[in-house]
Design a protein around this motif. Structure first.
Motif, PDB file in Angstrom:
ATOM      1  N   MET A 279     -54.071  -9.690 -28.702  1.00 44.44           N
ATOM      2  CA  MET A 279     -54.580  -9.507 -30.060  1.00 44.44           C
ATOM      3  C   MET A 279     -53.509  -8.907 -30.968  1.00 44.44           C
ATOM      4  O   MET A 279     -53.324  -9.341 -32.109  1.00 44.44           O
ATOM      5  CB  MET A 279     -55.821  -8.615 -30.028  1.00 44.44           C
ATOM      6  CG  MET A 279     -57.020  -9.257 -29.352  1.00 44.44           C
ATOM      7  SD  MET A 279     -58.411  -8.117 -29.121  1.00 44.44           S
ATOM      8  CE  MET A 279     -58.825  -7.747 -30.822  1.00 44.44           C
ATOM      9  N   LEU A 280     -52.795  -7.897 -30.477  1.00 46.63           N
ATOM     10  CA  LEU A 280     -51.726  -7.284 -31.272  1.00 46.63           C
ATOM     11  C   LEU A 280     -50.617  -8.296 -31.572  1.00 46.63           C
ATOM     12  O   LEU A 280     -50.089  -8.344 -32.694  1.00 46.63           O
ATOM     13  CB  LEU A 280     -51.155  -6.072 -30.544  1.00 46.63           C
ATOM     14  CG  LEU A 280     -52.029  -4.818 -30.488  1.00 46.63           C
ATOM     15  CD1 LEU A 280     -51.384  -3.756 -29.615  1.00 46.63           C
ATOM     16  CD2 LEU A 280     -52.267  -4.281 -31.898  1.00 46.63           C
TER      17      LEU A 280
ATOM     18  N   GLY B  25     -44.586 -12.894 -35.061  1.00 48.75           N
ATOM     19  CA  GLY B  25     -43.201 -12.961 -35.513  1.00 48.75           C
ATOM     20  C   GLY B  25     -42.521 -11.621 -35.676  1.00 48.75           C
ATOM     21  O   GLY B  25     -41.326 -11.585 -35.985  1.00 48.75           O
ATOM     22  N   LYS B  26     -43.247 -10.526 -35.440  1.00 50.84           N
ATOM     23  CA  LYS B  26     -42.658  -9.201 -35.589  1.00 50.84           C
ATOM     24  C   LYS B  26     -42.296  -8.631 -34.212  1.00 50.84           C
ATOM     25  O   LYS B  26     -42.436  -9.291 -33.189  1.00 50.84           O
ATOM     26  CB  LYS B  26     -43.618  -8.281 -36.329  1.00 50.84           C
ATOM     27  CG  LYS B  26     -43.916  -8.763 -37.758  1.00 50.84           C
ATOM     28  CD  LYS B  26     -44.817  -7.810 -38.507  1.00 50.84           C
ATOM     29  CE  LYS B  26     -45.084  -8.299 -39.922  1.00 50.84           C
ATOM     30  NZ  LYS B  26     -45.962  -7.384 -40.681  1.00 50.84           N
ATOM     31  N   PHE B  27     -41.838  -7.381 -34.219  1.00 50.37           N
ATOM     32  CA  PHE B  27     -41.341  -6.777 -32.986  1.00 50.37           C
ATOM     33  C   PHE B  27     -42.438  -6.700 -31.925  1.00 50.37           C
ATOM     34  O   PHE B  27     -42.184  -6.936 -30.734  1.00 50.37           O
ATOM     35  CB  PHE B  27     -40.797  -5.371 -33.278  1.00 50.37           C
ATOM     36  CG  PHE B  27     -40.402  -4.617 -32.042  1.00 50.37           C
ATOM     37  CD1 PHE B  27     -39.210  -4.904 -31.389  1.00 50.37           C
ATOM     38  CD2 PHE B  27     -41.232  -3.636 -31.521  1.00 50.37           C
ATOM     39  CE1 PHE B  27     -38.847  -4.223 -30.246  1.00 50.37           C
ATOM     40  CE2 PHE B  27     -40.877  -2.945 -30.370  1.00 50.37           C
ATOM     41  CZ  PHE B  27     -39.681  -3.231 -29.735  1.00 50.37           C
ATOM     42  N   VAL B  28     -43.672  -6.344 -32.344  1.00 52.22           N
ATOM     43  CA  VAL B  28     -44.775  -6.241 -31.383  1.00 52.22           C
ATOM     44  C   VAL B  28     -45.014  -7.581 -30.698  1.00 52.22           C
ATOM     45  O   VAL B  28     -45.207  -7.652 -29.472  1.00 52.22           O
ATOM     46  CB  VAL B  28     -46.048  -5.750 -32.084  1.00 52.22           C
ATOM     47  CG1 VAL B  28     -47.225  -5.757 -31.110  1.00 52.22           C
ATOM     48  CG2 VAL B  28     -45.850  -4.359 -32.657  1.00 52.22           C
TER      49      VAL B  28
ATOM     50  N   VAL C 278     -44.543  -8.156 -26.691  1.00 52.58           N
ATOM     51  CA  VAL C 278     -45.660  -8.608 -25.846  1.00 52.58           C
ATOM     52  C   VAL C 278     -45.333  -9.937 -25.178  1.00 52.58           C
ATOM     53  O   VAL C 278     -45.590 -10.129 -23.974  1.00 52.58           O
ATOM     54  CB  VAL C 278     -46.941  -8.721 -26.690  1.00 52.58           C
ATOM     55  CG1 VAL C 278     -48.048  -9.421 -25.897  1.00 52.58           C
ATOM     56  CG2 VAL C 278     -47.421  -7.346 -27.127  1.00 52.58           C
ATOM     57  N   SER C 279     -44.748 -10.865 -25.920  1.00 52.69           N
ATOM     58  CA  SER C 279     -44.400 -12.174 -25.350  1.00 52.69           C
ATOM     59  C   SER C 279     -43.360 -12.035 -24.246  1.00 52.69           C
ATOM     60  O   SER C 279     -43.477 -12.676 -23.189  1.00 52.69           O
ATOM     61  CB  SER C 279     -43.884 -13.099 -26.455  1.00 52.69           C
ATOM     62  OG  SER C 279     -44.860 -13.298 -27.452  1.00 52.69           O
TER      63      SER C 279
END
Length: 316
Positions: free
Chosen positions: A119-120, A126-129, A133-134
């Protein structure tokens, strides 16, 4: 409804029959035999022939299979050559609850980690989170479970001494001690599935958030947490449940290696020990229990679809 139930029941029996035939045939093709394991290194031909006849191994393979199937259906699973225990008691009453405990805790950890992480990642696409996570999901999915288990034992069990390195305490006898012993094995087993669940949740949620009904909900002024948790996640649950159901059989396969690494007396350890001892009856019982569990999970997932999507109930 009744016809659908009968169809699924017959399909279940057919799958279990095919699994039993394949497992029995491959076991017979494996090198070695239980007679040599039982007699040791020195034995006479007469002793070998006598024990082979007593175990029924001198009969054709198809006759052995039919006799085993008849006894298995009646509930007579035989006696272990090594432990001299009843195989039904050993598999169903002793090993199966251990594996189910490990599997349930691993699945719970995977869900608690994978769904929020996905979810995050979708919300911060496309951001750091999202990149973190990926990346962690790919690493967790690609890391061999047995190697991760050894690393966790070395770091958290030996170096830091936070967790026991092997053994099992039944959670239904001592909950805290049981969870303490299952912590490292559950983390080892959950790492792959947490990454898979996170990736599935991320991709499905990104697709759902671009749907027109989500834009309509946001236009009504509903808070973002309600848009995500109530409206969007309901549509994510269908592919997520599918992935969980299909991969739960893999969770049991991973439990085999995990139980061996952590010396947990579950189905995995039982099957591994039985293969080394050429105990065909014990291996067959473990394979059939695993197949039965996998089939039941897929039937449960199939029924869950109707609960998640009311349109499927209207078609009946």
């Amino acid at each position: 409804m009744f016809r659908s139930f009968i169809t699924k029941f017959l399909q279940t029996l057919l799958v279990l029959l095919i699994v039993s035939i394949a497992a029995f045939w491959f076991l017979k093709m494996a090198p070695g035999d239980p007679v040599t394991m039982l007699l040791g290194s020195e034995f006479s031909p007469q002793a070998y022939a006598k024990l082979t006849h007593e175990l029924g191994l001198d009969q054709p393979v198809h006759v052995q299979y039919i006799q085993w199937l008849e006894r298995f259906v009646r509930g007579d699973w035989g006696i272990s050559y090594v432990t001299r225990d009843n195989i039904f008691k050993q598999a169903v009453l002793q090993a199966l609850p251990v594996t189910l405990s490990l599997t349930a805790l691993s699945l719970l950890l995977a869900l608690l980690i994978g769904i929020p992480a996905g979810m995050l990642a979708a919300l911060y696409r496309g951001k750091f989170v999202d990149m973190a996570v990926s990346s962690l999901s790919v690493i967790g999915s690609a890391f061999p479970s047995f190697y991760l288990g050894i690393l966790l034992i070395w770091v958290f069990g030996v170096a830091l001494g936070w967790f026991p390195t092997m053994g099992f305490v039944r959670p239904w006898d001592d909950l805290l001690s049981g969870l303490h012993h299952l912590a490292l094995p559950a983390i080892t087993l959950a790492s792959y599935y947490a990454g898979l669940i996170a990736i599935t949740t991320r991709s499905s949620l990104i697709e759902v958030l671009e749907q027109p009904f989500i834009k309509a909900v946001r236009a009504r002024g509903e808070p973002m947490w309600r848009v995500i948790c109530i409206h969007a996640m309901r549509n994510v649950m269908m592919p997520l449940v599918t992935v969980i159901g299909l991969q739960l059989g893999g969770l049991l396969r991973g439990a085999v290696m995990t139980e061996v690494v952590f010396a947990i007396p579950g189905l995995g350890m039982m099957i591994t020990t039985a293969v080394l001892s050429r105990e065909y009856g014990v291996v067959q019982a473990g394979v059939m229990l695993t197949a039965l569990f996998f089939v039941l999970v897929n039937l449960l997932v199939d029924q869950t679809y109707e609960f998640l999507d009311p349109r499927l109930r209207l078609r009946r």
